[in-house]
Design a protein around this motif. Structure first.
Motif, PDB file in Angstrom:
ATOM      1  N   MET A  70       0.839  -1.186   0.000  1.00  0.00           N
ATOM      2  CA  MET A  70       0.000   0.000   0.000  1.00  0.00           C
ATOM      3  C   MET A  70       0.884   1.250   0.000  1.00  0.00           C
ATOM      4  O   MET A  70       1.880   1.294   0.715  1.00  0.00           O
ATOM      5  CB  MET A  70      -0.896  -0.013   1.249  1.00  0.00           C
ATOM      6  CG  MET A  70      -1.943   1.037   1.257  1.00  0.00           C
ATOM      7  SD  MET A  70      -3.247   0.800   2.503  1.00  0.00           S
ATOM      8  CE  MET A  70      -2.412   0.241   3.944  1.00  0.00           C
ATOM      9  N   VAL A  71       0.516   2.236  -0.820  1.00  0.00           N
ATOM     10  CA  VAL A  71       1.236   3.505  -0.895  1.00  0.00           C
ATOM     11  C   VAL A  71       0.287   4.615  -0.478  1.00  0.00           C
ATOM     12  O   VAL A  71      -0.826   4.728  -1.017  1.00  0.00           O
ATOM     13  CB  VAL A  71       1.746   3.776  -2.334  1.00  0.00           C
ATOM     14  CG1 VAL A  71       2.370   5.154  -2.435  1.00  0.00           C
ATOM     15  CG2 VAL A  71       2.721   2.722  -2.769  1.00  0.00           C
ATOM     16  N   LEU A  72       0.696   5.431   0.471  1.00  0.00           N
ATOM     17  CA  LEU A  72      -0.107   6.573   0.916  1.00  0.00           C
ATOM     18  C   LEU A  72       0.028   7.684  -0.112  1.00  0.00           C
ATOM     19  O   LEU A  72       1.124   8.153  -0.408  1.00  0.00           O
ATOM     20  CB  LEU A  72       0.378   7.050   2.282  1.00  0.00           C
ATOM     21  CG  LEU A  72      -0.320   8.265   2.874  1.00  0.00           C
ATOM     22  CD1 LEU A  72      -1.799   7.979   3.114  1.00  0.00           C
ATOM     23  CD2 LEU A  72       0.356   8.675   4.175  1.00  0.00           C
ATOM     24  N   LEU A  73      -1.128   8.099  -0.691  1.00  0.00           N
ATOM     25  CA  LEU A  73      -1.122   9.141  -1.720  1.00  0.00           C
ATOM     26  C   LEU A  73      -1.441  10.523  -1.163  1.00  0.00           C
ATOM     27  O   LEU A  73      -0.981  11.527  -1.689  1.00  0.00           O
ATOM     28  CB  LEU A  73      -2.139   8.793  -2.813  1.00  0.00           C
ATOM     29  CG  LEU A  73      -1.915   7.469  -3.540  1.00  0.00           C
ATOM     30  CD1 LEU A  73      -3.068   7.189  -4.489  1.00  0.00           C
ATOM     31  CD2 LEU A  73      -0.593   7.468  -4.268  1.00  0.00           C
ATOM     32  N   ALA A 122      -7.100   8.659   4.972  1.00  0.00           N
ATOM     33  CA  ALA A 122      -5.981   8.444   4.062  1.00  0.00           C
ATOM     34  C   ALA A 122      -6.498   7.928   2.721  1.00  0.00           C
ATOM     35  O   ALA A 122      -7.434   7.143   2.663  1.00  0.00           O
ATOM     36  CB  ALA A 122      -5.007   7.446   4.665  1.00  0.00           C
ATOM     37  N   VAL A 123      -5.883   8.382   1.650  1.00  0.00           N
ATOM     38  CA  VAL A 123      -6.146   7.873   0.302  1.00  0.00           C
ATOM     39  C   VAL A 123      -4.879   7.130  -0.120  1.00  0.00           C
ATOM     40  O   VAL A 123      -3.781   7.680  -0.060  1.00  0.00           O
ATOM     41  CB  VAL A 123      -6.462   9.019  -0.687  1.00  0.00           C
ATOM     42  CG1 VAL A 123      -6.684   8.470  -2.082  1.00  0.00           C
ATOM     43  CG2 VAL A 123      -7.655   9.819  -0.208  1.00  0.00           C
ATOM     44  N   CYS A 124      -5.052   5.860  -0.507  1.00  0.00           N
ATOM     45  CA  CYS A 124      -3.903   5.005  -0.803  1.00  0.00           C
ATOM     46  C   CYS A 124      -4.080   4.271  -2.120  1.00  0.00           C
ATOM     47  O   CYS A 124      -5.192   4.120  -2.611  1.00  0.00           O
ATOM     48  CB  CYS A 124      -3.747   3.938   0.284  1.00  0.00           C
ATOM     49  SG  CYS A 124      -3.582   4.598   1.936  1.00  0.00           S
ATOM     50  N   GLU A 125      -2.961   3.800  -2.650  1.00  0.00           N
ATOM     51  CA  GLU A 125      -2.989   2.836  -3.745  1.00  0.00           C
ATOM     52  C   GLU A 125      -2.750   1.480  -3.116  1.00  0.00           C
ATOM     53  O   GLU A 125      -1.761   1.272  -2.417  1.00  0.00           O
ATOM     54  CB  GLU A 125      -1.894   3.128  -4.767  1.00  0.00           C
ATOM     55  CG  GLU A 125      -1.864   2.107  -5.881  1.00  0.00           C
ATOM     56  CD  GLU A 125      -0.698   2.277  -6.845  1.00  0.00           C
ATOM     57  OE1 GLU A 125      -0.688   1.578  -7.863  1.00  0.00           O
ATOM     58  OE2 GLU A 125       0.198   3.086  -6.577  1.00  0.00           O
ATOM     59  N   LEU A 126      -3.676   0.541  -3.344  1.00  0.00           N
ATOM     60  CA  LEU A 126      -3.598  -0.785  -2.750  1.00  0.00           C
ATOM     61  C   LEU A 126      -3.364  -1.822  -3.834  1.00  0.00           C
ATOM     62  O   LEU A 126      -4.102  -1.873  -4.819  1.00  0.00           O
ATOM     63  CB  LEU A 126      -4.891  -1.110  -2.001  1.00  0.00           C
ATOM     64  CG  LEU A 126      -5.018  -2.515  -1.425  1.00  0.00           C
ATOM     65  CD1 LEU A 126      -3.982  -2.731  -0.323  1.00  0.00           C
ATOM     66  CD2 LEU A 126      -6.418  -2.740  -0.892  1.00  0.00           C
ATOM     67  N   SER A 141      -3.856  -2.390  -9.386  1.00  0.00           N
ATOM     68  CA  SER A 141      -3.958  -1.655  -8.126  1.00  0.00           C
ATOM     69  C   SER A 141      -5.299  -0.951  -8.049  1.00  0.00           C
ATOM     70  O   SER A 141      -5.975  -0.708  -9.056  1.00  0.00           O
ATOM     71  CB  SER A 141      -2.818  -0.648  -7.994  1.00  0.00           C
ATOM     72  OG  SER A 141      -2.856   0.270  -9.043  1.00  0.00           O
ATOM     73  N   LEU A 155      -7.649   2.183  -5.842  1.00  0.00           N
ATOM     74  CA  LEU A 155      -7.649   3.343  -4.968  1.00  0.00           C
ATOM     75  C   LEU A 155      -8.377   2.946  -3.691  1.00  0.00           C
ATOM     76  O   LEU A 155      -9.465   2.360  -3.750  1.00  0.00           O
ATOM     77  CB  LEU A 155      -8.360   4.512  -5.659  1.00  0.00           C
ATOM     78  CG  LEU A 155      -8.128   5.892  -5.077  1.00  0.00           C
ATOM     79  CD1 LEU A 155      -6.647   6.237  -5.096  1.00  0.00           C
ATOM     80  CD2 LEU A 155      -8.907   6.915  -5.833  1.00  0.00           C
TER      81      LEU A 155
END
Length: 126
Positions: free
Chosen positions: A59-62, A110-114, A122, A124
């Motif tokens: 997961m990346v925090l956007l 939080a908005v992330c790429e999962l 991936s 959102l």
């Protein structure tokens, strides 16, 4: 004993298409500019993997959004429980606790790429 088999039948001739010919006949397309553009399976795999910022599951925090800016029904599609793992990333528990406390205090989410699997697309996530 039950056996499951799948066969593809040609619409025009009614012929059963053998598996070795099947890979050549099934095509993948993408709509672009109102036209169908053919893509090979390798091209689809390459596009899918290069479009994922991570390249592997994670997961990346956007960024962050106010809590009231995302309707509740948008958060209920598929649920995943994300949790820190200090064995894999030292200090992740403390970092997650600080992030969570700060988000609660500021009223944001939080908005992330999962990416659930390395060969998946991936998504959102909020």
């Amino acid at each position: 004993m039950t056996m499951k088999t799948t066969q593809v039948i040609a619409v025009d001739t009614g012929e059963i298409i053998p598996r070795e010919r099947l890979k050549r006949r099934i095509r993948t397309y993408v709509e672009f500019g109102g036209e169908r553009v053919p893509l090979s399976r390798d091209e689809v795999s390459e596009i899918r993997s290069s479009s994922n910022a991570l390249g592997k599951a994670g997961m990346v925090l956007l960024g962050f959004k106010p809590l009231d800016s995302v309707p509740l029904e948008r958060t209920l599609d598929r649920s995943y429980f994300a949790y820190p793992n200090d064995e894999l990333a030292k200090g992740s528990r403390a970092a997650f606790a600080a992030l969570h406390a700060s988000m609660l205090r500021k009223g944001v989410l939080a908005v992330c790429e999962l990416l659930t699997r390395s060969n998946a697309s991936s998504r959102l996530a909020v």
